[in-house]
Design a protein around this motif. Structure first.
Motif, PDB file in Angstrom:
ATOM      1  N   GLU A 236     -13.505 -15.311  54.759  1.00  0.00           N
ATOM      2  CA  GLU A 236     -13.850 -13.869  54.323  1.00  0.00           C
ATOM      3  C   GLU A 236     -13.002 -13.797  53.198  1.00  0.00           C
TER       4      GLU A 236
ATOM      5  N   LYS B 195     -18.393 -14.717  54.427  1.00  0.00           N
ATOM      6  CA  LYS B 195     -18.462 -13.083  53.719  1.00  0.00           C
ATOM      7  C   LYS B 195     -17.668 -13.060  52.424  1.00  0.00           C
TER       8      LYS B 195
ATOM      9  N   SER C 168     -17.130 -10.312  49.506  1.00  0.00           N
ATOM     10  CA  SER C 168     -17.139  -8.897  48.968  1.00  0.00           C
ATOM     11  C   SER C 168     -16.677  -8.555  47.739  1.00  0.00           C
TER      12      SER C 168
ATOM     13  N   SER D 151     -22.983 -12.589  54.652  1.00  0.00           N
ATOM     14  CA  SER D 151     -22.839 -11.345  53.984  1.00  0.00           C
ATOM     15  C   SER D 151     -22.548 -11.462  52.631  1.00  0.00           C
TER      16      SER D 151
END
Length: 230
Positions: A50, A73, A75, A96
């Motif tokens: 992540e 993931k 972001s 994601s």
């Protein structure tokens, strides 16, 4: 203090933007650090799952992003990114992808290669079109596309059984024309209404939460079958 997690007691650490990180870290968050680019040391974290670099000033996602083979993931919301690079679509393990609040104008069709995606957030960008392949990703269940410049919804959107949330409010969806047909061909308007009805009624039947403004919904739509956000 940044949240940096790992499952090892090794002392093999590196520094990334004045933050000490274990080389085997699985989660890295460097938010609101004033970063203008990806720190190169990140690509040494081969176990990373992540990565959150949100609320910075990053302009470009570097090609080396695909070196993070275990990343699921990513972001990068609230940055200055304009383009989703092709290397992103080589990261087929992604679950994601969060890129809202940037300056993105286009969703490449290669996004359809990410067959494990469950959540895609591209809201508050400058996107005008949505590729139909986005709705063909078998695992996708949350799709955030609000506050863009989208005019059309792909016809196959009504076939996405696993989608639970589809956020589309604050766009330029073509069904605004339904209320002002005087400047448009009547036959075209009829076709548009039929497509809209099919897409949204199918979504409602599948219990998909579609977030729209009530002022953008076609007149024939039953407000009680949809989640409305004003």
């Amino acid at each position: 203090m940044e949240f940096i997690a790992n499952n090892t007691h090794s002392n093999d650490n590196i520094y990334i933007h004045d933050t000490e990180v274990n080389i085997n870290a699985k989660i890295l968050k460097l938010c609101d650090k004033g970063l203008k680019s990806f720190p190169e040391q990140i690509f040494q974290l081969t176990q990373l799952e992540e990565l959150d670099l949100s609320c910075n000033e990053i302009v470009k996602i570097p090609p080396d992003i695909n070196l993070l083979k275990n990343l699921t993931k990513l972001s990068l919301w609230n940055n200055c990114i304009e383009i989703i690079p092709p290397e992103i679509f080589q990261m087929t393990q992604l679950v994601s992808l969060v890129l809202n609040d940037n300056f993105i104008t286009n969703i490449p069709r290669d996004i359809g290669l990410l067959k494990e995606l469950e959540c895609v957030s591209l809201s508050t960008n400058y996107i005008k079109t949505v590729p139909d392949v986005l709705f063909e990703i078998p695992t996708i269940n949350r799709l955030y596309l609000h506050n863009n410049r989208i005019k059309f919804i792909p016809h196959n959107a009504s076939k996405v059984c696993q989608l639970s949330i589809c956020s589309l409010f604050d766009n330029n969806l073509i069904y605004n024309l339904v209320d002002t047909p005087t400047n448009n061909n009547a036959e075209d308007i009829t076709k548009i209404m039929h497509i809209i009805q099919k897409v949204f009624l199918c979504m409602a039947r599948l219990k998909i939460q579609v977030f729209l403004s009530k002022y953008m919904l076609p007149k024939f739509y039953d407000y009680n079958t949809i989640c409305i956000e004003i």
